[in-house]
Design an enzyme around this catalytic site. Structure first.
Site, PDB file in Angstrom:
ATOM      1  N   HIS A 177       0.841  -1.209   0.000  1.00  0.00           N
ATOM      2  CA  HIS A 177       0.000   0.000   0.000  1.00  0.00           C
ATOM      3  C   HIS A 177       0.879   1.262   0.000  1.00  0.00           C
ATOM      4  CE1 HIS A 177      -3.090  -2.603   2.360  1.00  0.00           C
ATOM      5  NE2 HIS A 177      -3.617  -2.398   1.173  1.00  0.00           N
ATOM      6  N   LYS A 189     -16.725  -6.728   6.681  1.00  0.00           N
ATOM      7  CA  LYS A 189     -15.543  -7.456   7.116  1.00  0.00           C
ATOM      8  C   LYS A 189     -15.399  -7.250   8.625  1.00  0.00           C
ATOM      9  CE  LYS A 189     -12.899  -7.060   2.823  1.00  0.00           C
ATOM     10  NZ  LYS A 189     -11.676  -6.543   2.212  1.00  0.00           N
ATOM     11  N   ARG A 219      -2.484  -6.237  -8.461  1.00  0.00           N
ATOM     12  CA  ARG A 219      -1.355  -7.091  -8.098  1.00  0.00           C
ATOM     13  C   ARG A 219      -1.194  -8.229  -9.081  1.00  0.00           C
ATOM     14  NH1 ARG A 219      -3.479  -7.789  -2.136  1.00  0.00           N
ATOM     15  NH2 ARG A 219      -5.339  -7.368  -3.369  1.00  0.00           N
ATOM     16  N   SER A 271      -3.041  -7.612   3.219  1.00  0.00           N
ATOM     17  CA  SER A 271      -3.218  -7.415   4.662  1.00  0.00           C
ATOM     18  C   SER A 271      -3.570  -8.741   5.328  1.00  0.00           C
ATOM     19  CB  SER A 271      -4.320  -6.390   4.930  1.00  0.00           C
ATOM     20  OG  SER A 271      -3.967  -5.143   4.390  1.00  0.00           O
TER      21      SER A 271
HETATM   22  P1  ADP Z   1      -9.915  -3.599  -0.289  1.00  0.00           P
HETATM   23  O1  ADP Z   1     -10.627  -4.325   0.813  1.00  0.00           O
HETATM   24  O2  ADP Z   1     -10.651  -2.425  -0.845  1.00  0.00           O
HETATM   25  O3  ADP Z   1      -9.334  -4.487  -1.356  1.00  0.00           O
HETATM   26  P2  ADP Z   1      -7.206  -3.312   0.612  1.00  0.00           P
HETATM   27  O4  ADP Z   1      -6.718  -2.548   1.784  1.00  0.00           O
HETATM   28  O5  ADP Z   1      -6.989  -4.785   0.617  1.00  0.00           O
HETATM   29  O6  ADP Z   1      -8.716  -2.927   0.497  1.00  0.00           O
HETATM   30  O7  ADP Z   1      -6.580  -2.737  -0.724  1.00  0.00           O
HETATM   31  C1  ADP Z   1      -6.711  -1.397  -1.080  1.00  0.00           C
HETATM   32  C2  ADP Z   1      -6.003  -1.149  -2.393  1.00  0.00           C
HETATM   33  O8  ADP Z   1      -4.616  -1.436  -2.231  1.00  0.00           O
HETATM   34  C3  ADP Z   1      -6.482  -2.027  -3.547  1.00  0.00           C
HETATM   35  O9  ADP Z   1      -6.439  -1.270  -4.725  1.00  0.00           O
HETATM   36  C4  ADP Z   1      -5.465  -3.129  -3.578  1.00  0.00           C
HETATM   37  O10 ADP Z   1      -5.346  -3.676  -4.882  1.00  0.00           O
HETATM   38  C5  ADP Z   1      -4.217  -2.376  -3.193  1.00  0.00           C
HETATM   39  N1  ADP Z   1      -3.216  -3.269  -2.615  1.00  0.00           N
HETATM   40  C6  ADP Z   1      -3.400  -4.224  -1.688  1.00  0.00           C
HETATM   41  N2  ADP Z   1      -2.265  -4.888  -1.428  1.00  0.00           N
HETATM   42  C7  ADP Z   1      -1.313  -4.333  -2.241  1.00  0.00           C
HETATM   43  C8  ADP Z   1       0.078  -4.610  -2.498  1.00  0.00           C
HETATM   44  N3  ADP Z   1       0.709  -5.594  -1.876  1.00  0.00           N
HETATM   45  N4  ADP Z   1       0.720  -3.851  -3.396  1.00  0.00           N
HETATM   46  C9  ADP Z   1       0.063  -2.864  -4.039  1.00  0.00           C
HETATM   47  N5  ADP Z   1      -1.234  -2.575  -3.865  1.00  0.00           N
HETATM   48  C10 ADP Z   1      -1.926  -3.290  -2.989  1.00  0.00           C
END
Ligand code: ADP
Length: 168
Positions: free
Chosen positions: A24, A48, A97, A135
């Site tokens: 992120h 969630k 990803r 996450s």
């Molecule tokens: P959501 O529940 O909306 O998917 P996340 O916190 O999991 O929320 O992800 C938010 C954003 O960050 C999404 O666009 C996701 O693709 C991106 N994201 C999650 N993990 C990574 C990562 N390892 N590298 C780059 N972007 C990521």
């Protein structure tokens, strides 16, 4: 962005950030270099069952983005496109990803463009270093006291230790 738009280019990067990972953070750094202002919008997300409360997720994001003056951290519960209007933003930043992210993201982006009257989604490809990272994987490793120092910023590692020590 619509032709003739004046003023600041504001983008919103929405997500659960439960908790923020180095993946992120990489997107936040890169996107903050493209826009005048980047709002990282933490979803309240009642469906969630988050490990970190909204306040904790926001505080951690603030701590790890202190060095980025054009990044604002906020929470939201509204429909994303309504939230975007309130922030005068018209670009959504999302990350891809892998191919498996694409189908869901395409659906979201198409819907938001249709109901959001001109709201565009900008996809950034994740840093290959972090393309396996999520996450949920981080929480799984931390729950069993595995090493997470290369996956999350230091303050998140600290808080994960506290959470799982208390729960354990
Ligand atoms: P959501 O529940 O909306 O998917 P996340 O916190 O999991 O929320 O992800 C938010 C954003 O960050 C999404 O666009 C996701 O693709 C991106 N994201 C999650 N993990 C990574 C990562 N390892 N590298 C780059 N972007 C990521």
């Amino acid at each position: 962005m619509k032709k003739g738009d004046k003023g600041l280019k504001v983008a919103v990067y929405p997500g659960s950030f439960d908790p923020v990972t180095l993946g992120h953070l990489d997107i936040i750094h890169r996107a903050s270099g493209i826009f005048d202002k980047l709002v990282v919008a933490v979803l309240v997300n009642s469906s969630k069952n988050p490990l970190f409360s909204l306040e904790e997720r926001i505080d951690l994001l603030r701590e790890v983005t202190q060095d980025l003056p054009n990044v604002e951290i906020d929470g939201f519960q509204d429909l994303l496109i309504h939230y975007m209007q309130s922030k005068q933003a018209n670009v959504i930043v999302r990350a891809l990803r892998s191919v498996s992210d694409y189908e869901y993201e395409l659906q979201l982006a198409s819907l938001n463009r249709q109901i959001g009257a001109g709201v565009e989604t900008l996809f950034m490809t994740s840093n290959p270093k972090y393309s396996y990272l999520s996450s949920s994987i981080v929480k799984e490793i931390a729950r069993y006291h595995g090493p997470v120092q290369d996956l999350v910023p230091a303050p998140v590692e600290r808080e994960l230790h506290i959470k799982y020590r208390r729960k354990g």
